[in-house]
Design a protein around this motif. Structure first.
Motif, PDB file in Angstrom:
ATOM      1  N   VAL A  73       0.865  -1.190   0.000  1.00  0.00           N
ATOM      2  CA  VAL A  73       0.000   0.000   0.000  1.00  0.00           C
ATOM      3  C   VAL A  73       0.901   1.240   0.000  1.00  0.00           C
ATOM      4  N   HIS A  74       0.703   2.097  -0.987  1.00  0.00           N
ATOM      5  CA  HIS A  74       1.562   3.286  -1.118  1.00  0.00           C
ATOM      6  C   HIS A  74       0.909   4.505  -0.471  1.00  0.00           C
ATOM      7  N   ILE A  75       1.623   5.111   0.464  1.00  0.00           N
ATOM      8  CA  ILE A  75       1.152   6.349   1.109  1.00  0.00           C
ATOM      9  C   ILE A  75       2.090   7.472   0.650  1.00  0.00           C
ATOM     10  N   PRO A  76       1.616   8.351  -0.229  1.00  0.00           N
ATOM     11  CA  PRO A  76       2.539   9.276  -0.888  1.00  0.00           C
ATOM     12  C   PRO A  76       2.781  10.589  -0.140  1.00  0.00           C
ATOM     13  N   PHE A  77       2.818  10.548   1.188  1.00  0.00           N
ATOM     14  CA  PHE A  77       2.999  11.781   1.960  1.00  0.00           C
ATOM     15  C   PHE A  77       4.180  11.634   2.909  1.00  0.00           C
ATOM     16  N   CYS A  78       4.889  12.746   3.119  1.00  0.00           N
ATOM     17  CA  CYS A  78       6.018  12.746   4.056  1.00  0.00           C
ATOM     18  C   CYS A  78       6.001  14.046   4.845  1.00  0.00           C
ATOM     19  N   THR A  79       6.661  14.033   5.994  1.00  0.00           N
ATOM     20  CA  THR A  79       6.741  15.244   6.823  1.00  0.00           C
ATOM     21  C   THR A  79       7.402  16.366   6.016  1.00  0.00           C
ATOM     22  N   ALA A  80       8.518  16.031   5.377  1.00  0.00           N
ATOM     23  CA  ALA A  80       9.227  16.979   4.511  1.00  0.00           C
ATOM     24  C   ALA A  80       9.822  16.157   3.377  1.00  0.00           C
ATOM     25  N   ILE A  81      10.172  16.818   2.297  1.00  0.00           N
ATOM     26  CA  ILE A  81      10.739  16.052   1.181  1.00  0.00           C
ATOM     27  C   ILE A  81      12.269  16.086   1.287  1.00  0.00           C
ATOM     28  N   CYS A  82      12.864  14.917   1.433  1.00  0.00           N
ATOM     29  CA  CYS A  82      14.325  14.828   1.550  1.00  0.00           C
ATOM     30  C   CYS A  82      14.955  15.225   0.208  1.00  0.00           C
ATOM     31  N   ASP A  83      16.130  15.837   0.286  1.00  0.00           N
ATOM     32  CA  ASP A  83      16.729  16.378  -0.943  1.00  0.00           C
ATOM     33  C   ASP A  83      17.055  15.314  -1.989  1.00  0.00           C
ATOM     34  N   TYR A  84      17.287  14.075  -1.565  1.00  0.00           N
ATOM     35  CA  TYR A  84      17.711  13.042  -2.523  1.00  0.00           C
ATOM     36  C   TYR A  84      16.526  12.245  -3.076  1.00  0.00           C
ATOM     37  N   CYS A  85      15.307  12.593  -2.626  1.00  0.00           N
ATOM     38  CA  CYS A  85      14.154  11.736  -2.908  1.00  0.00           C
ATOM     39  C   CYS A  85      13.661  11.846  -4.358  1.00  0.00           C
ATOM     40  N   GLY A  86      13.524  10.696  -5.000  1.00  0.00           N
ATOM     41  CA  GLY A  86      12.978  10.661  -6.360  1.00  0.00           C
ATOM     42  C   GLY A  86      11.669   9.902  -6.403  1.00  0.00           C
ATOM     43  N   PHE A  87      11.031   9.719  -5.234  1.00  0.00           N
ATOM     44  CA  PHE A  87       9.763   8.980  -5.204  1.00  0.00           C
ATOM     45  C   PHE A  87       8.583   9.924  -5.423  1.00  0.00           C
ATOM     46  N   SER A  88       7.440   9.286  -5.676  1.00  0.00           N
ATOM     47  CA  SER A  88       6.224  10.052  -5.915  1.00  0.00           C
ATOM     48  C   SER A  88       5.582  10.414  -4.574  1.00  0.00           C
ATOM     49  N   VAL A  89       6.035  11.530  -3.970  1.00  0.00           N
ATOM     50  CA  VAL A  89       5.552  11.920  -2.641  1.00  0.00           C
ATOM     51  C   VAL A  89       5.319  13.426  -2.561  1.00  0.00           C
ATOM     52  N   GLU A  90       4.553  13.844  -1.567  1.00  0.00           N
ATOM     53  CA  GLU A  90       4.389  15.274  -1.322  1.00  0.00           C
ATOM     54  C   GLU A  90       4.309  15.526   0.178  1.00  0.00           C
ATOM     55  N   LYS A  91       4.483  16.801   0.563  1.00  0.00           N
ATOM     56  CA  LYS A  91       4.430  17.138   1.990  1.00  0.00           C
ATOM     57  C   LYS A  91       3.042  16.863   2.542  1.00  0.00           C
ATOM     58  N   ALA A  92       3.015  16.240   3.734  1.00  0.00           N
ATOM     59  CA  ALA A  92       1.728  15.844   4.315  1.00  0.00           C
ATOM     60  C   ALA A  92       0.933  17.048   4.804  1.00  0.00           C
ATOM     61  N   LYS A  93       1.652  18.063   5.315  1.00  0.00           N
ATOM     62  CA  LYS A  93       0.951  19.203   5.915  1.00  0.00           C
ATOM     63  C   LYS A  93       0.108  19.915   4.848  1.00  0.00           C
ATOM     64  N   GLY A  94      -1.169  19.967   5.077  1.00  0.00           N
ATOM     65  CA  GLY A  94      -2.061  20.667   4.147  1.00  0.00           C
ATOM     66  C   GLY A  94      -2.479  19.829   2.947  1.00  0.00           C
ATOM     67  N   ALA A  95      -1.909  18.630   2.810  1.00  0.00           N
ATOM     68  CA  ALA A  95      -2.255  17.788   1.641  1.00  0.00           C
ATOM     69  C   ALA A  95      -3.620  17.128   1.866  1.00  0.00           C
ATOM     70  N   PRO A  96      -4.350  16.879   0.785  1.00  0.00           N
ATOM     71  CA  PRO A  96      -5.678  16.258   0.931  1.00  0.00           C
ATOM     72  C   PRO A  96      -5.553  14.747   1.178  1.00  0.00           C
ATOM     73  N   THR A  97      -5.064  14.399   2.358  1.00  0.00           N
ATOM     74  CA  THR A  97      -4.804  12.984   2.635  1.00  0.00           C
ATOM     75  C   THR A  97      -6.087  12.158   2.625  1.00  0.00           C
ATOM     76  N   GLU A  98      -7.169  12.725   3.191  1.00  0.00           N
ATOM     77  CA  GLU A  98      -8.416  11.939   3.256  1.00  0.00           C
ATOM     78  C   GLU A  98      -8.935  11.628   1.854  1.00  0.00           C
ATOM     79  N   ARG A  99      -8.780  12.601   0.937  1.00  0.00           N
ATOM     80  CA  ARG A  99      -9.248  12.369  -0.440  1.00  0.00           C
ATOM     81  C   ARG A  99      -8.475  11.210  -1.071  1.00  0.00           C
ATOM     82  N   TYR A 100      -7.154  11.203  -0.809  1.00  0.00           N
ATOM     83  CA  TYR A 100      -6.328  10.115  -1.349  1.00  0.00           C
ATOM     84  C   TYR A 100      -6.723   8.768  -0.728  1.00  0.00           C
TER      85      TYR A 100
END
Ligand code: SF4
Length: 446
Positions: free
Chosen positions: A40-67
């Motif tokens: 199960v892929h959860i595409p949210f993180c606290t912050a985006i690490c500089d080396y990250c190439g994954f499909s993710v976005e910052k969790a704060k303010g993101a529409p997590t419930e919609r996802y």
């Protein structure tokens, strides 16, 4: 000679099925469910690490419930249709991204949906990836009580200087707190991720990281050599000359050996190119998804990939495209291919070599033919060049082969797959301003 002269007698048997070498023992496997794993892929993180190439976005303010709503609908869609009715799940993995940025109740509601509907083995290995900052004692306790029986912790380094270069949002003291929580709650099976080969990192610092990781008592350690991926903030910093000096390639190669040697010394057996485990703690997830013979694997969520019913398929990487497909009542599958028999045989080795040991017997029972009949010249070349060796009936990757593992893997590519790369899922995490800087820096270098 006339046509009839090649047969002495006319055969009058009514041929109704084939193959016809049936055995009483064969009946046991007729309705046997297929071994499987879920992701199960959860595409949210606290912050985006500089080396990250994954499909993710910052969790704060993101529409997590919609996802999460789309995720539930994707799962329900497959369950309602009975598409996974003949699979028995031996493990599940919540990854991303950072599943621990969700409320524990959100994550556990997805797990409950899966476990209420799928055929899940009672002793299934259920892993959640966690990261510092987002993981608390309360969440940990809820995970534990809710049946998450394995933790994969993105620790990366016990050195604040290294964490800073990587652009990680946490510091060593945060990791120490998480390890305390993991132990306090009662997990005995947990894995740590370590990144090495970071610009400015010394060999001594790497040794110290490995020692401290082993000292935690973790049952599993995954070690990844840093790759500076295009269109990431780290690549941008590299291009702008803001990173410490990187060690020469010989030192980086030596680090690969140091990792393997040091962890062996601490009692970890290397069972995958990146994976080390205490005896008996190799993950079921790797055994199903990669090690030969592989089984079925279903990934839910944006950018997840799957291998089900002889098809490999990937979901839309862009979260919005994934959610749109679900909202329109469609499967969120962006690309797919049915593997033909040659590709199935090739897949056995392509993925299998990543887990160092490829059994011949499994190949023969799966495909009814010896691997040498299909890949004779490739196997001979890899044996002669010291990339592979024979151990009993298995093909085993040598230390040279481990270093060149992707090259070895690609030697088994067949047909239209030869020369094709797997970058379909890449989504840049750069902001529009960073993207502009990135292009300017790269244009200036040309
Ligand atoms: S590296 Fe891991 S924790 Fe960092 S942004 Fe990417 S997915 Fe999130």
């Amino acid at each position: 000679m006339s046509d009839s002269e090649i047969f002495t007698n006319k055969d009058n048997e009514f041929i109704a099925w084939y193959p016809n070498a049936l055995t009483p023992e064969g009946s046991a496997s007729v309705w046997k469910p297929r071994r499987a794993a879920y992701y199960v892929h959860i595409p949210f993180c606290t912050a985006i690490c500089d080396y990250c190439g994954f499909s993710v976005e910052k969790a704060k303010g993101a529409p997590t419930e919609r996802y999460l709503d789309s995720l539930r609908r994707e799962i329900e869609r497959y369950i309602k249709d009975g598409r996974l009715a003949n699979h028995r799940f031996e493990c599940g993995h919540f990854g991303g991204g950072t599943p621990s940025v969700l409320e524990a109740s959100q994550l556990l509601s997805i797990k409950k949906l899966l476990h209420d509907s799928l055929n899940i083995a009672p002793d299934a290995e259920i892993t959640a990836e966690v990261n510092p900052i987002s993981f608390t004692l309360e969440k940990a306790q809820a995970y534990y009580d809710g049946g998450i029986n394995r933790i994969s912790f993105g620790l990366q380094s016990f050195n604040d200087k290294v964490l800073k270069v990587l652009g990680r949002p946490h510091r060593v003291s945060d990791s120490e707190e998480i390890i305390k929580i993991i132990r306090q709650v009662g997990w005995t099976n947990y894995s740590l991720d370590i990144i090495y080969g970071v610009p400015g990192q010394t060999m001594e610092e790497l040794r110290e990281d490995l020692k401290r990781a082993a000292d935690t008592g973790s049952t599993h350690i995954s070690c990844f050599r840093l790759q500076v991926v295009p269109y990431t903030a780290l690549k941008l910093r590299e291009a702008a000359g803001q990173l410490p000096e990187q060690s020469p390639m010989e030192v980086l190669n030596e680090m690969d050996h140091v990792v393997a040697e040091a962890l062996a010394g601490y009692g970890y057996r290397q069972y995958g190119v990146f994976d080390f485990a205490k005896p008996g703690y190799e993950t079921v997830h790797n055994a199903i998804a990669f090690a030969a013979p592989q089984a079925d694997y279903i990934g839910f969520g944006n950018s997840a990939y799957s291998f089900i019913n002889q098809h490999v398929f990937v979901n839309y990487a862009q979260k919005e495209a994934y959610e749109k497909a679900i909202a329109e009542g469609k499967d969120p599958i962006a690309f797919a291919k049915k593997a033909n028999m040659q590709e199935m045989m090739s897949r056995y080795f392509v993925l299998g070599v990543k887990f160092l040991r490829v059994p011949r017997s499994g190949f023969i029972s799966e495909f009814g033919v010896e691997p040498e009949k299909i890949f004779g010249s490739v196997l001979e070349r890899l044996l002669n060049s010291g990339m592979l060796k024979r151990d009993g009936d298995d093909y085993v990757l040598t230390s040279k082969g481990r270093y060149y593992v992707n090259n070895v893997s690609k030697e088994f590519y067949v047909g239209e797959n030869v020369g094709k790369r797997q970058y379909l899922q890449f989504v840049s995490n750069l902001s529009p301003k960073q993207m502009q800087e990135y292009h300017q820096l790269h244009a200036a270098r040309r």
